[in-house]
Design a protein around this motif. Structure first.
Motif, PDB file in Angstrom:
ATOM      1  N   THR A  31      53.793  64.120  74.112  1.00 39.47           N
ATOM      2  CA  THR A  31      54.117  64.943  75.271  1.00 39.47           C
ATOM      3  C   THR A  31      53.285  66.224  75.315  1.00 39.47           C
ATOM      4  O   THR A  31      52.887  66.660  76.383  1.00 39.47           O
ATOM      5  CB  THR A  31      55.615  65.310  75.251  1.00 39.47           C
ATOM      6  N   HIS A  32      53.017  66.823  74.164  1.00 38.62           N
ATOM      7  CA  HIS A  32      52.416  68.154  74.135  1.00 38.62           C
ATOM      8  C   HIS A  32      50.949  68.198  73.719  1.00 38.62           C
ATOM      9  O   HIS A  32      50.342  69.260  73.798  1.00 38.62           O
ATOM     10  CB  HIS A  32      53.221  69.070  73.214  1.00 38.62           C
ATOM     11  N   VAL A  33      50.393  67.102  73.287  1.00 38.67           N
ATOM     12  CA  VAL A  33      48.999  67.108  72.846  1.00 38.67           C
ATOM     13  C   VAL A  33      48.145  66.424  73.910  1.00 38.67           C
ATOM     14  O   VAL A  33      48.463  65.308  74.327  1.00 38.67           O
ATOM     15  CB  VAL A  33      48.849  66.381  71.488  1.00 38.67           C
ATOM     16  N   PRO A  34      47.082  67.079  74.353  1.00 31.82           N
ATOM     17  CA  PRO A  34      46.210  66.457  75.351  1.00 31.82           C
ATOM     18  C   PRO A  34      45.622  65.141  74.824  1.00 31.82           C
ATOM     19  O   PRO A  34      45.402  64.981  73.622  1.00 31.82           O
ATOM     20  CB  PRO A  34      45.101  67.479  75.563  1.00 31.82           C
ATOM     21  N   ALA A  35      45.366  64.218  75.733  1.00 35.07           N
ATOM     22  CA  ALA A  35      44.897  62.878  75.363  1.00 35.07           C
ATOM     23  C   ALA A  35      43.625  62.928  74.527  1.00 35.07           C
ATOM     24  O   ALA A  35      43.460  62.153  73.586  1.00 35.07           O
ATOM     25  CB  ALA A  35      44.671  62.031  76.609  1.00 35.07           C
ATOM     26  N   GLU A  36      42.714  63.859  74.856  1.00 32.66           N
ATOM     27  CA  GLU A  36      41.450  63.915  74.118  1.00 32.66           C
ATOM     28  C   GLU A  36      41.629  64.385  72.671  1.00 32.66           C
ATOM     29  O   GLU A  36      40.746  64.186  71.849  1.00 32.66           O
ATOM     30  CB  GLU A  36      40.428  64.805  74.843  1.00 32.66           C
ATOM     31  N   ALA A  37      42.768  64.989  72.336  1.00 39.90           N
ATOM     32  CA  ALA A  37      43.012  65.446  70.969  1.00 39.90           C
ATOM     33  C   ALA A  37      44.075  64.623  70.251  1.00 39.90           C
ATOM     34  O   ALA A  37      44.346  64.860  69.077  1.00 39.90           O
ATOM     35  CB  ALA A  37      43.429  66.912  70.976  1.00 39.90           C
ATOM     36  N   LEU A  38      44.661  63.664  70.929  1.00 42.40           N
ATOM     37  CA  LEU A  38      45.794  62.920  70.365  1.00 42.40           C
ATOM     38  C   LEU A  38      45.445  62.194  69.070  1.00 42.40           C
ATOM     39  O   LEU A  38      46.183  62.281  68.087  1.00 42.40           O
ATOM     40  CB  LEU A  38      46.331  61.939  71.398  1.00 42.40           C
ATOM     41  N   ALA A  39      44.319  61.511  69.024  1.00 46.63           N
ATOM     42  CA  ALA A  39      43.941  60.775  67.813  1.00 46.63           C
ATOM     43  C   ALA A  39      43.706  61.727  66.646  1.00 46.63           C
ATOM     44  O   ALA A  39      44.153  61.472  65.521  1.00 46.63           O
ATOM     45  CB  ALA A  39      42.691  59.942  68.071  1.00 46.63           C
ATOM     46  N   ARG A  40      43.037  62.844  66.900  1.00 47.90           N
ATOM     47  CA  ARG A  40      42.754  63.803  65.826  1.00 47.90           C
ATOM     48  C   ARG A  40      44.040  64.441  65.300  1.00 47.90           C
ATOM     49  O   ARG A  40      44.255  64.535  64.096  1.00 47.90           O
ATOM     50  CB  ARG A  40      41.796  64.888  66.331  1.00 47.90           C
ATOM     51  N   VAL A  41      44.911  64.854  66.204  1.00 41.34           N
ATOM     52  CA  VAL A  41      46.173  65.473  65.784  1.00 41.34           C
ATOM     53  C   VAL A  41      47.016  64.475  64.995  1.00 41.34           C
ATOM     54  O   VAL A  41      47.576  64.803  63.942  1.00 41.34           O
ATOM     55  CB  VAL A  41      46.945  66.012  67.004  1.00 41.34           C
ATOM     56  N   THR A  42      47.094  63.252  65.488  1.00 38.67           N
ATOM     57  CA  THR A  42      47.872  62.231  64.783  1.00 38.67           C
ATOM     58  C   THR A  42      47.307  61.961  63.392  1.00 38.67           C
ATOM     59  O   THR A  42      48.062  61.807  62.428  1.00 38.67           O
ATOM     60  CB  THR A  42      47.908  60.932  65.608  1.00 38.67           C
ATOM     61  N   SER A  43      45.988  61.940  63.260  1.00 40.83           N
ATOM     62  CA  SER A  43      45.401  61.684  61.938  1.00 40.83           C
ATOM     63  C   SER A  43      45.668  62.840  60.984  1.00 40.83           C
ATOM     64  O   SER A  43      45.957  62.619  59.805  1.00 40.83           O
ATOM     65  CB  SER A  43      43.902  61.409  62.049  1.00 40.83           C
TER      66      SER A  43
END
Length: 116
Positions: A25-37
Motif C-alpha cells: 500500500t505504501h511503497v511505490p511500485a518502482e521500489a517494491l522489489a527493493r524494499v521487499t528484498s
C-alpha cells in the motif's frame, strides 16, 4: 509442542498479512522489489541473532522462563499491532517526502482501470 505452535502460527499469519498489505500500500511500485528484498534480508539476519541470544538467556534464566518470555513478547507485539488504526497521521511515507506520489500511486493501484 504442537499446542505452542498454534498461536505462533496464528501470529505469523497475522504479521505476514498486515506487513505485506502495508508494504504494497505504501511503497511505490518502482521500489517494491527493493524494499521487499531489504525487509526479507533483515528478517533472515534476525533469525540467527535471536537463536544466538536464546542460549545465553536460557542459561541465565532457565529454559521455561525464556520460552514464556518469548511467547509473551510475541503475544504482546501481535496484540499491539492489532489495536492500531491508520488515521491519516504522518507516517514514514510523509516524513520521507513521498506522500503525494505514494497517495496517487495507491489510488491507481486499487482503482479499476478506465475502460478503453
Amino acid at each position: 509442542m504442537a499446542l505452542a505452535g498454534l498461536p505462533a502460527g496464528a501470529q505469523a499469519s497475522v504479521q505476514g498479512t498486515l506487513f505485506t498489505t502495508a508494504v504494497q500500500t505504501h511503497v511505490p511500485a518502482e521500489a517494491l522489489a527493493r524494499v521487499t528484498s531489504y525487509v526479507t534480508l533483515g528478517s533472515l539476519v534476525a533469525v540467527p541473532l535471536g537463536q544466538a541470544a536464546a542460549g545465553p538467556l536460557a542459561d541465565r534464566f532457565g529454559v521455561s522462563p525464556t520460552l514464556w518470555g518469548c511467547a509473551a513478547w510475541a503475544a504482546l507485539s501481535t496484540g499491539l499491532v492489532l489495536t492500531m488504526r491508520y488515521d491519516g497521521s504522518p507516517g514514514p511515507e510523509t516524513i520521507m517526502g513521498c506522500a503525494p506520489r505514494c497517495a496517487a500511486h495507491d489510488r491507481s493501484r486499487i482503482s479499476p482501470a478506465p475502460p478503453g
